[in-house]
Structures are given as C-alpha cells and as structure tokens.
Scaffold this motif. Structure first.
Motif: not given
Length: 463
Positions: A207-222
């Motif tokens: 339902d986003s009104s501005y759907q041209t943004w990419y999704n983001s994923n931040s990971t930390d593998s320790t």
C-alpha cells in the motif's frame, strides 16, 4: 553405559540446533536468553546451587560439590519450556513451546570406594544462551523534502547462541571423628563458543504510496570463542546432635556455607557486516540488488560479566551405624551478575546488573527404611525473586517463579553391585516483567533428568 553417554552427547548437539518454534524477543539483547545452569534437582528448590551436594547427581554450579561423588555418575536432562508473551502496545500475544537439552555431565571419582576424603573429575556439555527471535514492526515515515508520508515495515530477526564444554575437579576433606564436618574446593575450566546472526530488513508494503524505493537489509554475522573459569568452595559444620536411646538413630544438624562464581571473560570474535538493497521473489526469498556497505572478517572482543553465587543450608542428617542420609534441608542463596559490564566490540547493550534471592526446601519422609518410591523419594519446593539482566525498555524486569521437584530411585543403591538409577523432576512457573513493562512473559517449565551410576574400569573376573 559408555555407549549411552556418547549417544546423549550426539543428541544434545543435534537438539541445540533445533529450535524452530522458539521466538523470544528477550534473546535480542546481549548474547541471548540465558539458560538455567542448575541441575534438575536444584531447580526444584528454586535454583539453589551454592550449597547443594549429593552423591547421586552432579552439581556444576559449585564444583566443590564433586568431592561427594562416590561412583561414576552420568547425568542427562531435558526441559520443555512453554512461554506466553503479552504486548501492550501494540496489543498482541504469542505462545511457544520449546524442547531444550539442558546438560550432559559425567563424573568419575578419583579416590577408592570408602575413602571419606573424596575427589572427582567431571566432564560436561551444555547450552549457555540461545538467540532466536523474529519481530515485525509497522510504522509511518515522512520525507519532508518530497512531501511524502509512507508506510514502512521492519523485520528484526536473529539466531545463534553460546555453548560450553568443560572439565572440572573437586576435592573434599572430612573430619574422621565426624564426617559431617568437611571442607571442599573445586573448579570448572572450559571452552565456550557460539554464533550470533542478526538481520534487520526494511521494506515498503504493497500500500506504499511511493514504491520506487528499494528494500534494505543490514546483517551482522558474528562468531565468538574463548575460555572460562568457575571456582567454588563449600564448608559444613555440625551445630547439634542427639541420639535416640531406643533406636540408636543419630540426628545431626549440619550448617553448610558455600560460594561459587564465574570470572569475567573476554571472548575473541570475528564478524561480517553487510548493508544491501534487495527485492522479494514470489516465493518469499530475497534477491540482493546492490551492496551499500560491506566489512569482512572484522576481529574484536565480546566481554561477558563475572557472576557470583553464595548461600547457606541447614540439613538434618540421619545415621544408624555406617549409613548417613539427609532427612531434610532448607537453604537460601544470593546470585549476582555484573551485566552492565557486557560489551560487544566495545559497545554496551540494554542490560543491567542482575540479582536474585532464592529459597528452597527438600525432605524425604523415610530415607533410611522406606520401601516405596514415595516414602523414600525426595520432595522439593522453592521460590526465587529478583531483577533480570535485560533492561529493554529502561524500566527493568522483575522476575519471580515458584518451583516443585521430586526425585526417586528406579534402581535403589545396593552395596553388592554399587549401582543406582535416579529420576529427577522439576516444575517451574513464573513471570518476567510487571505492569511497568510493555512486554511481559509468563513461563512454565517441565524438566526431567536421569542420573545413572556404575563402576567403570574394573577388570571382570567372570563373563
């Protein structure tokens, strides 16, 4: 018996990686949700461990207790952990049932049978913490420069935990004239290792009104690893005695003082950090678009705090000639852990120092001459109250619980074969959090432990 021991080692390694139903938001902090380290018998008494000593089970909380072992003893336990989470804002409930391998230990006496100054070597394997959570947040975000307000979803996920393998030794010195008077020392030294994988996915719903943004994923593998040391002592004093003139049964009242702790640990660590854009495929898998930030194999340290346990126990010991058993015991204990000193690559977390007051009682209706499992079984009750190490919302988390326990011998000890089989059980029900917290947790745990003893390394004369 050796084949059962190694089978259980394999089982606990397999089970420690299988927590598909577990989802605890509390495991998001520090190095994960801390598992109780007490044996099952001690859990039935509110988690007492500093002053508990028994020849039929292994108390790893205070390694000074190892000197009481007279036979090769194998101890294995499992726990079924039921949790109910309640959130005020947003209003929500979540329930989970988790199967947890508690520990596996093997104790081997170093002195000959009949030597009152006992010593024993103990090997153990146990999970120490567990990370497993999946938390979804919905929010709105404003872009002032664009004049846009949009929907936003954030998915926080994590898994991993800390495991420990250790070798301990304990030695007891007893008074020859009165064996109830004794002094014991011991320590555990071991290796611990684990992983922590954290992912934070930010996406824009349909339902986003501005759907041209990419999704983001931040990971930390320790990955982290290191050594730990757990020393302890125990001392017992007879404060009163009386002998029945008819039965010749001696009643001794014994006060035991004990303390143990774990020294601060600085674990070596290696982590990989990534931040990337992605999109979801139709089947739910993610496909990376571009890496915004990436750091590979960054070395550092994770600091785990020192902890301390100290307490008193008053016991009534019965003896008729060479046999001496406990009729009842009542104890109190104080636990403290300095979680404010926790650091992850130099950074603190939402943790505070924890403390607990524990109290418990155990008794056996007829330990000397009872012929049934109910008359010579051991009944336990306990309670603990204190402050948890997690401080997620800044209000602190009060934690309290009641416990019940029962132990009985499936195979009672006989001097001619020097073997026994004991079943230890414990029920624990309590709550983490109070009305001042947004998220609270009710828990109910059922634990079962099996303690087996035998004589190893004896040359057979007959097949």
């Amino acid at each position: 018996m050796a084949k059962y021991f190694f089978f259980c080692v394999l089982l606990i390694l397999i089970c420690s990686t299988s927590f598909s139903q577990e989802n605890s938001p509390f495991s998001r902090y520090g190095i994960g949700d801390v598992y109780p380290q007490q044996n099952i018998a001690a859990r039935g008494m509110g988690g007492l461990g500093a002053t508990v000593s028994n020849s039929q089970f292994i108390n790893t909380i205070n390694p000074a207790s190892y000197g009481s072992l007279g036979l090769v003893t194998y101890d294995f336990a499992l726990t079924v952990d039921s949790r109910s989470l309640l959130s005020k804002t947003p209003a929500n409930k979540y329930k989970s049932v988790n199967f947890i391998p508690s520990y596996i230990t093997l104790g081997m006496p170093l002195t000959k049978p009949g030597n009152i100054n006992g010593a024993a070597l103990v090997f153990g394997l146990r999970p120490a913490t567990r990370i497993n959570y999946s938390i979804e947040e919905s929010s709105r975000i404003s872009y002032d420069s664009l004049g846009i307000t949009d929907s936003l979803q954030t998915l926080h996920e994590g898994n991993g935990g800390l495991n420990q393998v250790f070798l301990g030794i304990g030695k007891t010195w007893k008074n020859k004239k009165n064996p109830n008077n004794s002094f014991s020392l011991g320590f555990n030294a071991g290796y611990e290792w684990g992983t922590k994988f954290i992912s934070n996915k930010v996406s824009f719903p349909s339902d986003s009104s501005y759907q041209t943004w990419y999704n983001s994923n931040s990971t930390d593998s320790t990955h982290f690893w290191g050594l730990f040391l757990n020393p302890g002592f125990m001392a017992s004093f007879t404060i009163g005695e009386k002998t029945d003139p008819i039965s010749k049964l001696k009643n001794s009242y014994v006060l035991t003082v004990g303390a143990s702790g774990t020294l601060e640990q600085k674990l070596d660590a290696s982590r990989d950090l990534t931040s990337e854009t992605f999109y979801y495929k139709d089947d739910g898998d993610i496909v990376a678009v571009d890496s915004v930030y990436r750091v590979g194999t960054e070395h550092g340290n994770i600091t785990l705090p020192m902890s301390f346990n100290g307490g008193l126990m008053l016991s009534n010991m019965l003896s008729n000639g060479p046999f001496s058993v406990k009729k009842w015991g009542i104890g109190v204990e104080y636990n403290f852990a300095q979680w404010s000193k926790y650091r992850d690559y130099g950074q603190p977390d939402k943790l505070n120092n924890s403390w607990f007051i524990r109290g418990g009682i155990e008794f056996s209706p007829n330990p000397l001459t009872g012929k049934g499992i109910f008359s010579n079984g051991i009944y336990r009750f306990g309670y603990y109250n204190g402050k948890d190490y997690i401080n997620a919302d800044g209000s602190g988390y009060k934690t309290q619980a009641f416990s019940l326990g029962y132990s009985f011998n499936l195979r009672k000890y006989h001097s001619y074969d020097r073997q026994f089989t004991m079943i230890n059980t414990a029920l624990e029900f309590g709550k983490r959090g109070s009305t001042v917290n947004n998220v609270t947790e009710n828990f109910f745990k059922i634990s079962v432990g099996l303690s087996l003893s035998d004589i190893w390394f004896i040359k057979r004369k007959y097949d």
